[in-house]
Design a protein around this motif. Structure first.
Motif, mmCIF file in Angstrom:
data_model
loop_
_atom_site.group_PDB
_atom_site.id
_atom_site.type_symbol
_atom_site.label_atom_id
_atom_site.label_comp_id
_atom_site.label_asym_id
_atom_site.label_seq_id
_atom_site.Cartn_x
_atom_site.Cartn_y
_atom_site.Cartn_z
ATOM 1 N N VAL A 44 82.689 59.881 9.599
ATOM 2 C CA VAL A 44 82.204 60.825 10.093
ATOM 3 C C VAL A 44 80.778 60.464 11.013
ATOM 4 C CG1 VAL A 44 81.044 63.071 9.546
ATOM 5 C CG2 VAL A 44 82.975 62.446 8.162
ATOM 6 N N THR A 45 80.740 60.764 12.024
ATOM 7 C CA THR A 45 79.756 60.314 12.866
ATOM 8 C C THR A 45 78.711 61.172 13.020
ATOM 9 O OG1 THR A 45 80.544 61.131 14.908
ATOM 10 C CG2 THR A 45 81.130 58.963 14.188
ATOM 11 N N ASN A 46 77.410 60.913 13.337
ATOM 12 C CA ASN A 46 76.396 61.650 13.481
ATOM 13 C C ASN A 46 76.727 62.970 14.871
ATOM 14 O OD1 ASN A 46 76.230 60.166 15.927
ATOM 15 N ND2 ASN A 46 74.081 59.836 15.515
ATOM 16 N N THR A 47 77.347 62.468 15.781
ATOM 17 C CA THR A 47 77.810 63.376 16.789
ATOM 18 C C THR A 47 78.638 64.345 16.200
ATOM 19 O OG1 THR A 47 77.897 61.673 18.213
ATOM 20 C CG2 THR A 47 79.042 63.472 19.018
ATOM 21 N N ILE A 86 69.868 62.660 13.456
ATOM 22 C CA ILE A 86 70.623 62.652 12.305
ATOM 23 C C ILE A 86 70.859 61.086 11.905
ATOM 24 C CG2 ILE A 86 73.096 63.141 11.156
ATOM 25 C CD1 ILE A 86 73.265 65.488 13.320
ATOM 26 N N ARG A 87 70.706 60.924 10.553
ATOM 27 C CA ARG A 87 70.647 59.572 10.210
ATOM 28 C C ARG A 87 71.519 59.439 8.799
ATOM 29 N NH1 ARG A 87 69.450 56.787 14.275
ATOM 30 N NH2 ARG A 87 67.442 57.084 15.227
ATOM 31 N N PHE A 88 72.572 58.843 8.679
ATOM 32 C CA PHE A 88 73.067 58.574 7.511
ATOM 33 C C PHE A 88 72.713 57.420 6.775
ATOM 34 C CE2 PHE A 88 76.517 60.714 9.998
ATOM 35 C CZ PHE A 88 76.822 61.894 9.366
ATOM 36 N N ASP A 89 72.644 57.511 5.637
ATOM 37 C CA ASP A 89 72.027 56.271 4.783
ATOM 38 C C ASP A 89 73.198 55.302 4.607
ATOM 39 O OD1 ASP A 89 69.743 57.593 4.440
ATOM 40 O OD2 ASP A 89 70.307 58.663 2.396
ATOM 41 N N ILE A 147 67.919 64.743 8.431
ATOM 42 C CA ILE A 147 67.799 65.235 9.905
ATOM 43 C C ILE A 147 66.517 65.305 10.119
ATOM 44 C CG2 ILE A 147 68.721 66.891 11.247
ATOM 45 C CD1 ILE A 147 70.947 67.545 9.815
ATOM 46 N N ARG A 148 65.982 64.830 11.285
ATOM 47 C CA ARG A 148 64.850 65.117 11.956
ATOM 48 C C ARG A 148 65.197 66.133 13.242
ATOM 49 N NH1 ARG A 148 59.588 62.011 13.580
ATOM 50 N NH2 ARG A 148 59.638 62.166 11.475
ATOM 51 N N TYR A 149 64.959 67.457 13.067
ATOM 52 C CA TYR A 149 65.027 68.552 13.949
ATOM 53 C C TYR A 149 64.108 68.576 15.119
ATOM 54 C CZ TYR A 149 67.830 70.524 10.231
ATOM 55 O OH TYR A 149 68.955 70.815 9.299
ATOM 56 N N ASP A 177 61.515 68.218 9.514
ATOM 57 C CA ASP A 177 62.499 67.233 8.842
ATOM 58 C C ASP A 177 63.168 68.122 7.903
ATOM 59 O OD1 ASP A 177 61.972 64.919 10.272
ATOM 60 O OD2 ASP A 177 60.414 64.273 8.750
ATOM 61 N N GLY A 178 64.649 67.874 7.688
ATOM 62 C CA GLY A 178 65.022 68.541 6.591
ATOM 63 C C GLY A 178 66.533 67.848 6.204
ATOM 64 N N GLN A 179 67.305 68.393 5.390
ATOM 65 C CA GLN A 179 68.367 67.780 4.769
ATOM 66 C C GLN A 179 69.569 68.956 4.813
ATOM 67 O OE1 GLN A 179 67.621 66.554 0.519
ATOM 68 N NE2 GLN A 179 66.886 64.473 1.401
#
Length: 182
Positions: free
Chosen positions: A93-96, A115-118, A131-133, A138-140
């Motif tokens: 699953v990608t950030n796109t 969107i940054r996956f750990d 996620i940085r909107y 920022d949020g999750q």
């Protein structure tokens, strides 16, 4: 060449900033797109009003993004993917993919670069994705990766496999550190 930025140009400058930029960047990019203007005496007087307007616009935009972030944090986001019998994905699953799904849900364009996956998402299951909107917002999001093929059964098998691997790894580590004597 000294220019005054009329609009925000992330990550270089904010509206109202006065900066020295390369001639080609100013002539070929900033000036034709009306993102900046030459820093003349008359334009320097406009700077303060530009800064105020930009700050008001940023505050309003940040508030709108906070609303979007709270809306998206409420419910888990489900992404359907193909997977093998043990819950391993064909690909990841990608950030796109996540950005497109969030855009569908919220009707607001979400930037994939925020969107940054750990860790890479390569198994079925549930994940928490930061996620940085927007600048300072920022949020999750709770991501639920579900198989198109097997659905809930494959996700349960994948979860069991992951927990077994984790337990085996912990047992193996404890054996190495504290060998049995006797």
């Amino acid at each position: 060449m000294k220019v005054i930025f009329l609009k925000d140009v992330p990550p270089n400058a904010r509206a109202g900033d006065i900066k020295d930029v390369k001639n080609g960047y100013a002539r070929n990019f900033l000036l034709p797109r009306e993102l900046a203007t030459l820093a003349t005496a008359g334009e320097l007087k406009r700077v303060e009003s530009l800064r105020r307007d930009a700050e008001v616009r940023r505050v309003k935009e940040a508030e709108e993004w906070r609303d979007v972030a709270s809306k998206l944090a409420e419910e888990p986001v489900e992404i359907l993917v193909r997977s093998g019998p043990r819950g391993r994905l064909y690909g990841s699953v990608t950030n796109t993919m996540l950005a497109e799904r969030l855009t569908e849900i919220s009707n607001v364009q979400i930037d994939r670069r925020g969107i940054r996956f750990d860790t890479p998402v390569r198994m079925l299951g549930e994940y928490v994705v930061p996620i940085r909107y927007f600048e300072g917002v920022d949020g999750q999001v709770n991501l639920n990766v579900v198989s198109i093929d097997g659905g809930a059964e494959a996700a349960a098998v994948a979860h069991q496999l992951r927990s077994r691997r984790r337990e085996a790894k912990l047992q193996n580590l404890s054996r190495r550190r504290f060998p049995q004597i006797g």
